[in-house]
Design a protein around this motif. Structure first.
Motif, mmCIF file in Angstrom:
data_model
loop_
_atom_site.group_PDB
_atom_site.id
_atom_site.type_symbol
_atom_site.label_atom_id
_atom_site.label_comp_id
_atom_site.label_asym_id
_atom_site.label_seq_id
_atom_site.Cartn_x
_atom_site.Cartn_y
_atom_site.Cartn_z
ATOM 1 N N TYR A 15 0.836 -1.196 0.000
ATOM 2 C CA TYR A 15 0.000 0.000 0.000
ATOM 3 C C TYR A 15 0.868 1.242 0.000
ATOM 4 O O TYR A 15 2.003 1.247 0.501
ATOM 5 N N ILE A 16 0.298 2.314 -0.560
ATOM 6 C CA ILE A 16 0.990 3.600 -0.656
ATOM 7 C C ILE A 16 -0.004 4.707 -0.318
ATOM 8 O O ILE A 16 -1.184 4.627 -0.668
ATOM 9 N N THR A 17 0.450 5.708 0.372
ATOM 10 C CA THR A 17 -0.422 6.813 0.755
ATOM 11 C C THR A 17 -0.667 7.737 -0.438
ATOM 12 O O THR A 17 0.069 7.713 -1.436
ATOM 13 N N ARG A 18 -1.714 8.546 -0.318
ATOM 14 C CA ARG A 18 -2.046 9.463 -1.407
ATOM 15 C C ARG A 18 -0.958 10.514 -1.607
ATOM 16 O O ARG A 18 -0.646 10.910 -2.738
ATOM 17 N N LYS A 19 -0.350 10.956 -0.512
ATOM 18 C CA LYS A 19 0.706 11.956 -0.616
ATOM 19 C C LYS A 19 1.904 11.401 -1.385
ATOM 20 O O LYS A 19 2.488 12.080 -2.242
ATOM 21 N N TYR A 42 -9.444 3.300 -7.137
ATOM 22 C CA TYR A 42 -10.059 3.835 -5.933
ATOM 23 C C TYR A 42 -9.242 3.434 -4.706
ATOM 24 O O TYR A 42 -8.478 2.451 -4.752
ATOM 25 N N PRO A 43 -9.388 4.173 -3.600
ATOM 26 C CA PRO A 43 -8.667 3.801 -2.373
ATOM 27 C C PRO A 43 -9.064 2.410 -1.887
ATOM 28 O O PRO A 43 -10.173 1.938 -2.122
ATOM 29 N N ARG A 44 -8.153 1.756 -1.177
ATOM 30 C CA ARG A 44 -8.369 0.415 -0.658
ATOM 31 C C ARG A 44 -8.258 0.437 0.863
ATOM 32 O O ARG A 44 -7.526 1.252 1.439
ATOM 33 N N GLU A 45 -8.988 -0.480 1.485
ATOM 34 C CA GLU A 45 -8.929 -0.625 2.936
ATOM 35 C C GLU A 45 -8.084 -1.849 3.266
ATOM 36 O O GLU A 45 -8.449 -2.978 2.945
ATOM 37 N N PRO A 46 -6.923 -1.663 3.910
ATOM 38 C CA PRO A 46 -6.069 -2.823 4.211
ATOM 39 C C PRO A 46 -6.644 -3.668 5.347
ATOM 40 O O PRO A 46 -7.487 -3.221 6.124
ATOM 41 N N ARG A 51 -0.133 -1.846 10.081
ATOM 42 C CA ARG A 51 1.011 -2.386 9.339
ATOM 43 C C ARG A 51 1.156 -1.698 7.984
ATOM 44 O O ARG A 51 2.272 -1.400 7.542
ATOM 45 N N ALA A 52 0.010 -1.462 7.317
ATOM 46 C CA ALA A 52 0.070 -0.834 5.998
ATOM 47 C C ALA A 52 0.602 0.591 6.073
ATOM 48 O O ALA A 52 1.226 1.079 5.125
ATOM 49 N N GLN A 53 0.356 1.279 7.214
ATOM 50 C CA GLN A 53 0.826 2.655 7.390
ATOM 51 C C GLN A 53 2.172 2.717 8.102
ATOM 52 O O GLN A 53 2.553 3.761 8.622
ATOM 53 N N LYS A 54 2.872 1.552 8.152
ATOM 54 C CA LYS A 54 4.228 1.468 8.721
ATOM 55 C C LYS A 54 4.267 1.950 10.166
ATOM 56 O O LYS A 54 5.124 2.766 10.552
ATOM 57 N N SER A 57 -0.609 5.399 13.477
ATOM 58 C CA SER A 57 -2.009 5.210 13.877
ATOM 59 C C SER A 57 -2.936 6.248 13.266
ATOM 60 O O SER A 57 -4.144 6.215 13.492
ATOM 61 N N GLU A 58 -2.390 7.175 12.478
ATOM 62 C CA GLU A 58 -3.196 8.218 11.845
ATOM 63 C C GLU A 58 -3.954 7.627 10.649
ATOM 64 O O GLU A 58 -3.426 6.790 9.912
ATOM 65 N N LEU A 59 -5.205 8.087 10.470
ATOM 66 C CA LEU A 59 -6.004 7.607 9.340
ATOM 67 C C LEU A 59 -5.538 8.299 8.061
ATOM 68 O O LEU A 59 -5.549 9.529 7.967
#
Length: 610
Positions: A15-19, A42-46, A51-54, A57-59
């Motif tokens: 996964y990769i963030t929008r930024k 479209y965005p995906r929900e892991p 873990r996906a956001q390394k 805890s931020e959305l």
């Protein structure tokens, strides 16, 4: 062997963030959003967001890294980048007042072509038809919009033209199968190439602007940009499949989009409906009977599939009958009735429709035409009426289409309280509450018991009383007849006994046997007499207690690992039962209120007569 570091494998790399995606594609947020909508990314929900956001805890908005790599090779990314270059250079020319160079740049404005993306997202024609639901609903909505800051007039005019072209195909192919009126608009369902396509035509109201926080018209406009290209390709293929010329040619003055028509909303809507009432040109003219290719289903019949083939035959016969539902009928629509859905339905099933030509354009015959069979009216009364036609309310057309048969018009006359408009999109065999009107449609024996007037109820009460008296009289007659036979048998027995006294010495044994047989026969006959029955009252409290005990036994038999699932199922069942009970109670209260008002009106009428 080197030990892998944390967050360098697994979901953290998937996964990769929008930024990060914006930085990788070198696009602005608006261009990135536009690219994702057109490409269908479209965005995906892991599964594990942390873990996906390394470890963060931020959305955050996450995309698949594979999708972003897929966007890197898209040619329109360079077009979006050229927009930024064009804006920067044209701004500089405008600042230094170099209008000659600015005019040259405007002539070379980069054009965004997404034809290849439509072919990429829909490899086959059937795939495009399967995805028509949202496309048609959005384009029908935009076709009613005026010119806004983020919605140019050209876009709404293109939506209007494409939707009218699609409706002309629906009318020519007679593809509509179901229709329903709701608060959102008119639901239509059509059968196109074996696929069910459902869309909504909104009610026409004067446009009321919304705040930006409620509706983001910019995002919706991007969807419309893609869907217009898609529907254009689809209309082209659909028209050629039924030998119709594309693009369709409308008469002069219709779909002209002049300034006078665009300024006046009533003229804009009238021009749209006039285009629907126009017969389009066909390349190869054929009779309507020749268009329907009859499939010999008997060739498909096999030993094990006979029931399925019979069902297919029955469905094909119903559809063939539905396509000619309004054939030979002429409808005249009054000025207060919404014309667009009625024109679509009547013309789709072989009927002819018109309206007052002094008020709206596109009329084909006048109200004084004696060949008109039905006039659609939505007012309580009319000063001038013709005997040769039926005056009905608009709901008759919709209900007749859903029932696939011409319904009796006596329930849809002017000023009559209409029957409930039932949705054809629900399952008739569902376990939830089913209204009695819907039950009566599937079971004709319930029709007479469902809809009754007060006079009919009084007549039924009298009939019940006379029937009960007749049954009592029949029981009494049967009882008297049995009693008379029993007395006659006893008299014969006495006579036989008197005759037996004269011959006592000759036949004593025979008389005793006869007496025993006669006694048994008479006892059996007396037991066969008709008696009045008694009402057996069920103990509801005991039934409820038994049901609770059965539920406890079922709960004990459930394994501990399945206990939560069992509780969830029981909770859902209780909610369904509660909803069904509330609907039944609501219907009961409505019926009681109607009875009270009917009785009150009946008393008033009697007083007025007296």
């Amino acid at each position: 062997m080197r030990r892998p570091k944390k967050y360098q494998s697994g979901e953290a790399t998937q996964y990769i963030t929008r930024k990060a995606a914006l930085k990788k594609l070198q696009l602005s947020l608006n261009d990135f959003r536009r690219l994702c909508i057109i490409k269908g990314v479209y965005p995906r929900e892991p599964k594990h967001r942390r873990r996906a956001q390394k470890g963060s805890s931020e959305l955050k908005v996450l995309y698949h890294a594979k999708d972003i790599r897929f966007l890197l090779s898209e040619p329109i990314v360079w077009t979006l980048r050229n927009y930024k270059i064009f804006a920067r250079r044209s701004g500089r020319d405008r600042a230094v007042k170099d209008f000659r160079n600015l005019k040259r740049r405007l002539a070379l404005f980069p054009e965004l072509k997404i034809d290849h993306i439509v072919k990429e997202r829909y490899p086959t024609f059937i795939d495009a038809i399967k995805d028509l639901d949202d496309c048609l609903t959005l384009l029908f909505l935009f076709s009613t919009f005026p010119s806004l800051r983020l919605i140019p007039r050209e876009q709404s005019a293109m939506c209007r033209r494409l939707t009218i072209e699609f409706l002309h195909y629906i009318i020519a192919a007679k593809a509509i199968r179901k229709v329903f009126i709701s608060i959102k608009g008119y639901y239509f369902q059509a059968d196109i190439k074996g696929q069910k396509v459902t869309w909504i035509v909104p009610h026409y109201y004067p446009f009321k602007p919304h705040a930006k926080s409620e509706v983001d018209f910019k995002v919706m406009s991007i969807f419309v940009e893609f869907y217009t290209i898609m529907l254009g390709f689809t209309n082209f293929r659909l028209y050629h499949s039924i030998n119709m010329a594309y693009p369709p040619q409308f008469p002069e003055g219709v779909m002209a989009d002049s300034e006078d028509i665009l300024k006046d909303e009533s003229s804009f809507v009238s021009d749209r409906i006039a285009a629907l009432n126009h017969e389009l040109l066909r390349i190869d003219k054929q009779d309507e009977e020749d268009e329907d290719i009859e499939i010999d289903l008997e060739l498909l019949e096999q030993d094990g599939d006979s029931k399925r083939v019979l069902k297919m035959k029955q469905e094909a016969q119903e559809i063939r009958k539905l396509k000619s539902l309004f054939k030979g009928l002429k409808f005249f629509v009054s000025r207060e009735v919404p014309r667009e859905p009625l024109v679509i339905l009547i013309r789709s099933f072989g009927g002819k429709v018109s309206w007052d030509k002094t008020v709206f354009d596109g009329a084909t015959f006048d109200e004084t035409d004696e060949t008109i069979t039905h006039q659609i009216v939505d007012r309580p009364s009319m000063s001038k009426q013709y005997i040769s036609r039926d005056y009905i309310q608009p709901q008759w057309v919709f209900d007749s289409v859903n029932q696939r048969n011409l319904l009796p018009t006596n329930k849809y006359f002017m000023g009559v309280d209409l029957p409930p408009h039932l949705s054809p999109f629900v399952d008739s065999k569902r376990e939830t509450y089913i209204p009695p009107e819907e039950k009566a449609l599937h079971d004709p024996s319930l029709i007479e018991t469902h809809e009754q007037s007060d006079a009919e109820e009084d007549e039924e009460e009298e009939e019940d009383e006379t029937a009960q008296n007749l049954i009592d009289a029949q029981l009494q007659a049967a009882y008297q007849e049995e009693k008379a036979e029993f007395d006659a048998d006893m008299q014969n027995l006495d006579d036989n006994e008197e005759d037996g006294y004269e011959d006592e010495e000759s036949a004593d044994d025979d008389n005793e046997e006869m007496d025993e047989k006669e006694k048994k026969r008479l006892e059996e006959k007396s037991n066969m007499a008709v008696e009045s029955g008694t009402v057996h009252k069920e103990n509801k409290r005991a039934q409820h207690k038994n049901a609770v005990e059965e539920h406890r036994l079922q709960a004990r038999m459930v394994k501990p690992r399945h206990r939560n699932l069992f509780r969830k199922l029981i909770r859902e069942k209780q909610e369904k039962d509660k909803e069904q009970w509330l609907l039944k109670k609501k219907r009961k209260n409505i019926d009681q209120a109607e009875k009270i008002t009917k009785k009150a009106n009946k008393k008033k009428a009697k007083k007025i007569v007296q």
